[in-house]
Design a protein around this motif. Structure first.
Motif, PDB file in Angstrom:
ATOM      1  N   GLU A   1      48.203  24.459 -28.213  1.00  0.00           N
ATOM      2  CA  GLU A   1      48.937  23.980 -29.456  1.00  0.00           C
ATOM      3  C   GLU A   1      50.104  23.442 -28.855  1.00  0.00           C
ATOM      4  OE1 GLU A   1      50.975  25.443 -33.639  1.00  0.00           O
ATOM      5  OE2 GLU A   1      50.097  26.986 -32.032  1.00  0.00           O
ATOM      6  N   ILE A   2      50.758  24.163 -28.029  1.00  0.00           N
ATOM      7  CA  ILE A   2      52.225  23.786 -27.326  1.00  0.00           C
ATOM      8  C   ILE A   2      51.965  22.698 -26.357  1.00  0.00           C
ATOM      9  CG2 ILE A   2      53.997  24.486 -25.970  1.00  0.00           C
ATOM     10  CD1 ILE A   2      53.485  27.419 -27.135  1.00  0.00           C
ATOM     11  N   ILE A   3      51.058  22.815 -25.720  1.00  0.00           N
ATOM     12  CA  ILE A   3      50.907  21.543 -24.486  1.00  0.00           C
ATOM     13  C   ILE A   3      50.424  20.357 -25.222  1.00  0.00           C
ATOM     14  CG2 ILE A   3      49.681  20.982 -22.587  1.00  0.00           C
ATOM     15  CD1 ILE A   3      49.859  23.699 -21.418  1.00  0.00           C
ATOM     16  N   SER A   4      49.463  20.405 -26.059  1.00  0.00           N
ATOM     17  CA  SER A   4      48.913  19.469 -26.853  1.00  0.00           C
ATOM     18  C   SER A   4      49.857  18.804 -27.698  1.00  0.00           C
ATOM     19  CB  SER A   4      47.500  19.443 -27.333  1.00  0.00           C
ATOM     20  OG  SER A   4      47.782  20.329 -28.500  1.00  0.00           O
ATOM     21  N   THR A   5      50.714  19.257 -28.058  1.00  0.00           N
ATOM     22  CA  THR A   5      51.917  18.849 -29.098  1.00  0.00           C
ATOM     23  C   THR A   5      52.844  17.924 -28.135  1.00  0.00           C
ATOM     24  OG1 THR A   5      52.091  20.779 -30.720  1.00  0.00           O
ATOM     25  CG2 THR A   5      54.154  19.299 -30.156  1.00  0.00           C
ATOM     26  N   LEU A   6      53.201  18.504 -26.952  1.00  0.00           N
ATOM     27  CA  LEU A   6      53.892  17.751 -25.988  1.00  0.00           C
ATOM     28  C   LEU A   6      53.262  16.440 -25.403  1.00  0.00           C
ATOM     29  CD1 LEU A   6      56.566  17.288 -23.900  1.00  0.00           C
ATOM     30  CD2 LEU A   6      55.078  18.771 -22.184  1.00  0.00           C
ATOM     31  N   ALA A   7      51.950  16.662 -25.025  1.00  0.00           N
ATOM     32  CA  ALA A   7      51.102  15.558 -24.504  1.00  0.00           C
ATOM     33  C   ALA A   7      51.021  14.345 -25.683  1.00  0.00           C
ATOM     34  CB  ALA A   7      49.679  15.875 -24.413  1.00  0.00           C
ATOM     35  N   THR A   8      51.011  14.822 -27.085  1.00  0.00           N
ATOM     36  CA  THR A   8      50.907  13.607 -28.012  1.00  0.00           C
ATOM     37  C   THR A   8      52.267  12.964 -28.375  1.00  0.00           C
ATOM     38  OG1 THR A   8      49.232  15.120 -29.307  1.00  0.00           O
ATOM     39  CG2 THR A   8      50.366  13.577 -30.540  1.00  0.00           C
ATOM     40  N   MET A   9      53.374  13.794 -28.227  1.00  0.00           N
ATOM     41  CA  MET A   9      54.628  13.089 -28.567  1.00  0.00           C
ATOM     42  C   MET A   9      55.134  12.101 -27.443  1.00  0.00           C
ATOM     43  SD  MET A   9      56.762  16.015 -30.529  1.00  0.00           S
ATOM     44  CE  MET A   9      57.771  14.801 -30.927  1.00  0.00           C
ATOM     45  N   VAL A  10      54.792  12.549 -26.169  1.00  0.00           N
ATOM     46  CA  VAL A  10      54.878  11.799 -25.018  1.00  0.00           C
ATOM     47  C   VAL A  10      53.886  10.625 -25.048  1.00  0.00           C
ATOM     48  CG1 VAL A  10      56.064  13.359 -23.534  1.00  0.00           C
ATOM     49  CG2 VAL A  10      53.687  12.832 -23.120  1.00  0.00           C
ATOM     50  N   THR A  11      53.017  10.569 -25.376  1.00  0.00           N
ATOM     51  CA  THR A  11      52.020   9.427 -25.611  1.00  0.00           C
ATOM     52  C   THR A  11      52.267   8.451 -26.741  1.00  0.00           C
ATOM     53  OG1 THR A  11      50.236  10.603 -24.551  1.00  0.00           O
ATOM     54  CG2 THR A  11      49.691   8.730 -25.949  1.00  0.00           C
ATOM     55  N   LEU A  12      52.884   9.057 -27.775  1.00  0.00           N
ATOM     56  CA  LEU A  12      52.872   8.003 -29.125  1.00  0.00           C
ATOM     57  C   LEU A  12      54.298   7.555 -29.154  1.00  0.00           C
ATOM     58  CD1 LEU A  12      51.193  10.437 -31.780  1.00  0.00           C
ATOM     59  CD2 LEU A  12      50.361   8.296 -30.654  1.00  0.00           C
ATOM     60  N   PHE A  13      55.614   8.524 -28.699  1.00  0.00           N
ATOM     61  CA  PHE A  13      56.729   8.118 -29.029  1.00  0.00           C
ATOM     62  C   PHE A  13      57.803   8.145 -27.825  1.00  0.00           C
ATOM     63  CE2 PHE A  13      55.705  11.147 -32.590  1.00  0.00           C
ATOM     64  CZ  PHE A  13      55.305  10.093 -33.492  1.00  0.00           C
ATOM     65  N   ASP A  14      58.748   7.276 -27.914  1.00  0.00           N
ATOM     66  CA  ASP A  14      60.084   7.344 -27.101  1.00  0.00           C
ATOM     67  C   ASP A  14      61.074   8.116 -27.896  1.00  0.00           C
ATOM     68  OD1 ASP A  14      59.011   5.887 -24.950  1.00  0.00           O
ATOM     69  OD2 ASP A  14      59.353   4.085 -25.963  1.00  0.00           O
ATOM     70  N   ILE A  15      61.785   9.116 -27.066  1.00  0.00           N
ATOM     71  CA  ILE A  15      62.755   9.779 -27.947  1.00  0.00           C
ATOM     72  C   ILE A  15      64.106   9.996 -27.206  1.00  0.00           C
ATOM     73  CG2 ILE A  15      63.338  12.007 -29.017  1.00  0.00           C
ATOM     74  CD1 ILE A  15      60.568  12.414 -29.761  1.00  0.00           C
ATOM     75  N   GLU A  16      65.099   9.664 -27.843  1.00  0.00           N
ATOM     76  CA  GLU A  16      66.337   9.979 -26.891  1.00  0.00           C
ATOM     77  C   GLU A  16      67.367  10.894 -27.619  1.00  0.00           C
ATOM     78  OE1 GLU A  16      68.685   6.193 -26.722  1.00  0.00           O
ATOM     79  OE2 GLU A  16      67.209   5.413 -25.182  1.00  0.00           O
ATOM     80  N   ILE A  17      67.610  11.965 -27.029  1.00  0.00           N
ATOM     81  CA  ILE A  17      68.576  13.094 -27.612  1.00  0.00           C
ATOM     82  C   ILE A  17      70.130  12.540 -27.697  1.00  0.00           C
ATOM     83  CG2 ILE A  17      69.119  15.638 -27.627  1.00  0.00           C
ATOM     84  CD1 ILE A  17      66.226  14.954 -27.757  1.00  0.00           C
ATOM     85  N   LEU A  18      70.733  12.520 -28.916  1.00  0.00           N
ATOM     86  CA  LEU A  18      71.991  11.865 -28.996  1.00  0.00           C
ATOM     87  C   LEU A  18      73.155  12.646 -28.644  1.00  0.00           C
ATOM     88  CD1 LEU A  18      71.389   9.839 -32.233  1.00  0.00           C
ATOM     89  CD2 LEU A  18      70.941   9.285 -30.296  1.00  0.00           C
TER      90      LEU A  18
END
Length: 478
Positions: A427-444
């Motif tokens: 669950e944890i690793i696939s969440t990371l994989a899904t998010m780096v594949t679908l999104f760009d994210i910048e911490i503000l």
């Protein structure tokens, strides 16, 4: 007054795990079953009085009816459906649910948009994906506010565990009551629909009604236990839902935060995850989860995040006889507490890099990697190979868990180790994989290191971030 022994030495901890058969965790069970999840008195007594153990052969002194061996039967169902071949459909359903839900967030486009709180964005989507994989979709259609109610209940867990009276903590009790009522409504729906389950021919429809085979097997198990009331069953299943979400979701958040705030690490993670994509009839990305969870860098990031951000307090008590730990004797009836947070941050136990600059209080993605030509023998108590800086994958490192016994315990240890740990990892690793594949994210946050764990949850599992984590997000053009 009961004596409490706090154990932090790895050798002593290993000795305790090896002697698990001599220990009981009734104090912890009582805290969880009665205090946290509100099981009513009669059902709690039925549960706690089961002295038959968790093994196929009951304890010699036990006289519990085979159908009433609640601890063994619940443990059996957990190990059957959350390990081995039983795990695969459950984990794949979660991954598919999560991807579809993220894709459905229409407000996230290929243009940058603001997220007031990255944790809340992840939390709610992961909760729905996990709980639908376990329980089916009707738990949410019957109870539209179940997600919000659950996290309000989760916020009150430390208060409920301390057993403050209802008049001191009315909101915590009210949130729990609402969640229990929602689960009972769902149970009633299942029972009404499965009275004529022979008329339901479509396995997908059965899944939508009752969720996985795991939850259906639990319904059948409870039906043979006349002393387990409807309220008691709801308490048990609320515990399962919390166990599947309460720790894995904050853990997944920390992986995502640490990866997205390091551009070079993000690039390497995307390289590893891309190699695990598989062909699918859907246009959505789909991963080979077994391959994904065996990648060295992903495993090292996962292990490091759990080391740094999980705080559990394992409680055991010697039963029948004193417990010997080397020259020490712990008398029967005394309490043993093992605080993971202290062990996980013990400077003497963990590698801090060749020059000692990788402090145990900080996140280091490579802490569990071994590079070719390295003389490293252990991830603990030994110097690491030369720090490769930002070139994480150039030298084909391997993941090393050598030396972790007695030092690393995010899921507990011994016979009481969490049976859901294999699903949690996927669950944890696939969440990371899904998010780096679908999104760009910048911490503000200007200084992202100011994002700290909230110690209000100390001792109860994975820590949540303290305060909101503002971010920008956009969908990747793939």
């Amino acid at each position: 007054m009961t004596d409490i022994y706090i154990i932090t030495g790895p050798d002593w901890i290993n000795s305790i795990w090896k002697q698990s058969q001599l220990l009981r965790n009734e104090v912890y069970r009582r805290l969880v079953v009665y205090n946290m999840f509100g099981m009513p008195g009669d059902a709690a007594a039925f549960y706690l009085n089961d002295d038959s153990g968790i093994h196929t052969t009951p304890s010699p002194h036990s006289r519990v009816d085979p159908n009433h061996r609640v601890k063994y039967l619940t443990h059996l169902s957990l190990t059957k459906f959350l390990t081995g071949s039983g795990l695969k459909p459950f984990a794949e359903d979660f991954a598919a649910n999560l991807t579809e839900q993220f894709i459905a967030r229409n407000e996230v486009t290929t243009e940058w948009s603001d997220l007031p709180d990255l944790f809340t964005f992840m939390r709610d989507e992961l909760f729905k994906a996990t709980t639908k994989a376990i329980c089916g979709e009707h738990l949410f259609t019957l109870n539209r506010t179940f997600c919000q109610d659950f996290w309000e209940f989760d916020k009150g867990i430390p208060t409920l565990a301390k057993r403050f009276p209802r008049w001191i903590a009315p909101s915590a009790y009210a949130a729990r009551d609402k969640c229990l009522e929602s689960v009972m409504v769902w149970h009633k729906f299942i029972q009404e629909n499965f009275q004529n389950k022979s008329s339901i021919q479509n396995p997908e429809e059965i899944g939508r009604i009752a969720g996985t085979e795991f939850m259906k097997s639990r319904q059948e198990m409870w039906s043979k236990m006349e002393r387990m009331s409807a309220e008691g069953m709801a308490s048990e299943d609320l515990g399962v839902i919390w166990g599947a979400n309460g720790n894995s979701i904050p853990s997944a958040f920390w992986l995502v935060l640490e990866v997205f705030r390091d551009a070079s690490l993000l690039s390497s993670v995307r390289q590893e995850t891309a190699s695990c994509l598989v062909a699918s009839q859907s246009s959505y990305p789909r991963f080979d989860l077994a391959s994904l969870c065996s990648k060295p860098l992903l495993q090292s990031i996962y292990t490091e995040a759990l080391r740094l951000y999980v705080s559990t307090s394992m409680i055991r008590s010697p039963e029948g006889t004193d417990l010997r730990l080397g020259e020490w004797i712990i008398p029967k009836g005394a309490l043993i507490m093992i605080p993971s947070f202290v062990v996980h941050r013990n400077q003497a136990l963990w590698s801090t890099g060749p020059d000692g600059s990788r402090a145990v209080e900080t996140f280091w993605a490579e802490r569990f990697l071994k590079y070719p030509g390295s003389s490293q023998q252990s991830t603990t108590r030994k110097p690491q190979a030369a720090d490769r800086g930002k070139a994480y994958l150039l030298d084909s490192p391997t993941f090393s868990s050598e030396g972790l016994s007695g030092c690393f315990m995010p899921y507990g240890g011994g016979q009481g180790m969490c049976p859901g740990r294999h699903f949690a990892k996927q669950e944890i690793i696939s969440t990371l994989a899904t998010m780096v594949t679908l999104f760009d994210i910048e911490i503000l946050e200007q200084d992202t290191r100011r994002v700290k764990p909230d110690l209000a949850g100390f001792g109860f599992g994975a820590l949540k971030p303290k305060g909101k984590v503002a971010a920008r997000i956009r969908r990747r053009k793939t």
